[in-house]
Design a protein around this motif. Structure first.
Motif, PDB file in Angstrom:
ATOM      1  N   VAL A  59       0.169  33.591   5.385  1.00 34.72           N
ATOM      2  CA  VAL A  59      -0.578  34.458   6.299  1.00 34.72           C
ATOM      3  C   VAL A  59       0.069  34.376   7.669  1.00 34.72           C
ATOM      4  O   VAL A  59       0.344  33.290   8.171  1.00 34.72           O
ATOM      5  N   ARG A  60       0.317  35.552   8.280  1.00 33.88           N
ATOM      6  CA  ARG A  60       1.008  35.580   9.564  1.00 33.88           C
ATOM      7  C   ARG A  60       0.038  35.871  10.697  1.00 33.88           C
ATOM      8  O   ARG A  60      -0.893  36.669  10.540  1.00 33.88           O
ATOM      9  N   TYR A  61       0.285  35.225  11.832  1.00 33.81           N
ATOM     10  CA  TYR A  61      -0.581  35.337  12.995  1.00 33.81           C
ATOM     11  C   TYR A  61       0.253  35.662  14.230  1.00 33.81           C
ATOM     12  O   TYR A  61       1.369  35.155  14.392  1.00 33.81           O
ATOM     13  N   LEU A  62      -0.304  36.494  15.103  1.00 31.63           N
ATOM     14  CA  LEU A  62       0.282  36.734  16.418  1.00 31.63           C
ATOM     15  C   LEU A  62      -0.383  35.777  17.397  1.00 31.63           C
ATOM     16  O   LEU A  62      -1.613  35.760  17.524  1.00 31.63           O
ATOM     17  N   LEU A  63       0.424  34.961  18.082  1.00 26.64           N
ATOM     18  CA  LEU A  63      -0.079  34.134  19.162  1.00 26.64           C
ATOM     19  C   LEU A  63       0.081  34.914  20.460  1.00 26.64           C
ATOM     20  O   LEU A  63       1.175  35.407  20.759  1.00 26.64           O
ATOM     21  N   ALA A  64      -0.996  35.049  21.199  1.00 22.55           N
ATOM     22  CA  ALA A  64      -0.955  35.867  22.406  1.00 22.55           C
ATOM     23  C   ALA A  64      -1.879  35.300  23.452  1.00 22.55           C
ATOM     24  O   ALA A  64      -2.923  34.695  23.144  1.00 22.55           O
ATOM     25  N   ASP A  65      -1.502  35.498  24.714  1.00 21.66           N
ATOM     26  CA  ASP A  65      -2.363  35.137  25.836  1.00 21.66           C
ATOM     27  C   ASP A  65      -3.294  36.308  26.103  1.00 21.66           C
ATOM     28  O   ASP A  65      -2.875  37.473  26.078  1.00 21.66           O
ATOM     29  N   THR A  66      -4.581  36.034  26.340  1.00 25.85           N
ATOM     30  CA  THR A  66      -5.568  37.071  26.597  1.00 25.85           C
ATOM     31  C   THR A  66      -6.393  36.682  27.814  1.00 25.85           C
ATOM     32  O   THR A  66      -6.227  35.591  28.372  1.00 25.85           O
ATOM     33  N   ALA A  67      -7.307  37.559  28.189  1.00 24.72           N
ATOM     34  CA  ALA A  67      -8.196  37.258  29.308  1.00 24.72           C
ATOM     35  C   ALA A  67      -9.080  36.057  28.998  1.00 24.72           C
ATOM     36  O   ALA A  67      -9.557  35.374  29.913  1.00 24.72           O
ATOM     37  N   GLU A  68      -9.276  35.771  27.704  1.00 21.10           N
ATOM     38  CA  GLU A  68     -10.100  34.622  27.295  1.00 21.10           C
ATOM     39  C   GLU A  68      -9.255  33.390  26.991  1.00 21.10           C
ATOM     40  O   GLU A  68      -9.779  32.370  26.526  1.00 21.10           O
ATOM     41  N   GLY A  69      -7.950  33.464  27.217  1.00 23.81           N
ATOM     42  CA  GLY A  69      -7.068  32.341  26.935  1.00 23.81           C
ATOM     43  C   GLY A  69      -6.196  32.598  25.722  1.00 23.81           C
ATOM     44  O   GLY A  69      -6.137  33.714  25.186  1.00 23.81           O
ATOM     45  N   LEU A  70      -5.526  31.572  25.243  1.00 19.55           N
ATOM     46  CA  LEU A  70      -4.612  31.692  24.119  1.00 19.55           C
ATOM     47  C   LEU A  70      -5.390  31.942  22.832  1.00 19.55           C
ATOM     48  O   LEU A  70      -6.361  31.237  22.539  1.00 19.55           O
ATOM     49  N   ARG A  71      -4.963  32.951  22.062  1.00 16.64           N
ATOM     50  CA  ARG A  71      -5.646  33.306  20.833  1.00 16.64           C
ATOM     51  C   ARG A  71      -4.630  33.562  19.723  1.00 16.64           C
ATOM     52  O   ARG A  71      -3.466  33.886  19.990  1.00 16.64           O
ATOM     53  N   ALA A  72      -5.093  33.448  18.470  1.00 20.06           N
ATOM     54  CA  ALA A  72      -4.282  33.774  17.297  1.00 20.06           C
ATOM     55  C   ALA A  72      -4.935  34.955  16.595  1.00 20.06           C
ATOM     56  O   ALA A  72      -6.130  34.920  16.283  1.00 20.06           O
TER      57      ALA A  72
END
Length: 330
Positions: A173-186
């Motif tokens: 299973v593949r996930y995008l790791l990204a920074d958001t307004a709520e912090g780091l998310r997958a």
């Protein structure tokens, strides 16, 4: 082995305009002897003494030697060679790599590339995620801010702006790791419904390390996934079904004289685990904690109210055909 050192020295020379005998990572005496051996073998290496001197390849000469060992080459082509879904660029790169290999290693690489096949046909009918993955990967490499649509299970897609930082794969299973307004998310790639660049560059946190960030996020997700444990017992021949429902989050004890097997199952909560077990009916019996039994009783009551013969508005069930060989009632 000296052959390994000579290969390493040659590759080291290819990456530098000029090196000194102190740079290749061995003693100066050993490095000088290896460099002299390369020159004696016909490699266009020359030395210049004095300040600013050192060893160089004549005219920036290069070799097609990759530095890969035969097992490494086989592993690489077993991993990528049979992939029918590989992009044209990937296939072109593999062909170039084959041509760059020394002749003794080329045959093994080509054999590994023919050793399997990957069929990208999706028999489930679900929409493929490959197109979204390609867009996400490009945004990570190019450092471009994205506006993505993301749909959690049972919910409508919701758009959000993210700063893509990397792609992680766990158990297929593949996930995008990204920074958001709520912090780091997958974000699970298969749940991304749309991808669009905003036109702004992505902001990358200073000192960001993808492997470290993924380990921290994965640890948090795993903690949530195993926050509760349900203990119970399962009827004979139910273990494979439990494993299909719960994966590696179920453990078994020794079966009793009646054939029933004690088990422990981990999940986010007793209620979530109970919902997974509900379809097995009387083949499983949760014993602890009481919340799991309460949740199953509630599910059973809801199903009985909806589908039971005495439920309001339920059409009368059609008469069942007699079993084959049975005598119809007189």
């Amino acid at each position: 082995m000296r052959a390994d050192r000579l290969v390493a020295a040659l590759l080291f020379l290819q990456t530098r305009r000029r090196v000194t005998a102190a740079e290749p990572g061995v003693s100066e005496r050993t490095a000088r002897r290896d460099l002299e051996a390369l020159a004696s073998a016909g490699t266009p290496v020359y030395s210049r003494a004095g300040q600013g001197g050192g060893w160089s390849l004549v005219g920036g000469a290069r070799t097609d030697l990759t530095g890969l060992t035969a097992p490494e080459i086989r592993e690489l082509f077993l991993l990528t060679g049979p992939d029918a879904d590989a992009s044209p660029r990937t296939r072109t790169a593999l062909r170039k790599l084959v041509r760059a290999l020394p002749a003794p290693l080329r045959e093994g690489a080509e054999a590994a590339a023919r050793a399997g096949i990957a069929d990208g046909t999706d028999w489930t009918g679900a929409e493929t995620e490959e197109a979204q993955l390609a867009l996400l990967q490009r945004a990570v490499v190019d450092a471009r801010e994205l506006r993505i649509g993301y749909a959690r299970p049972g919910r409508a897609p919701r758009e959000r702006t993210v700063q893509p930082l990397g792609i992680a794969a766990k158990s297929g299973v593949r996930y995008l790791l990204a920074d958001t307004a709520e912090g780091l998310r997958a974000f699970r790639v298969g749940r991304v419904t749309s991808v669009a660049e905003t036109g702004a560059p992505a902001a990358r946190p200073e000192g960001f390390d993808l492997a470290t960030a993924w380990r921290a996020l994965a640890a948090r997700m795993e903690d949530r996934m195993v926050a509760a444990t349900v203990r119970g017992r399962a009827a004979p021949d139910t273990e494979s079904v439990l494993e299909g429902l719960l994966g590696g989050r179920v453990r078994y004890g020794e079966s009793g004289p009646d054939g029933w097997t004690p088990f422990e199952a981990d999940g986010p909560s007793p209620e979530v685990i109970a919902a997974r077990l509900a379809g097995l009916g009387a083949r499983v019996e949760p014993l602890d904690p009481p919340g799991a039994r309460t949740a199953l009783a509630r599910i059973g009551a809801e199903l009985t109210a909806l589908y039971g013969e005495s439920a309001p508005g339920t059409p009368e069930a059609p008469a069942r055909a007699p079993a084959r060989g049975a005598t119809p009632p007189g």
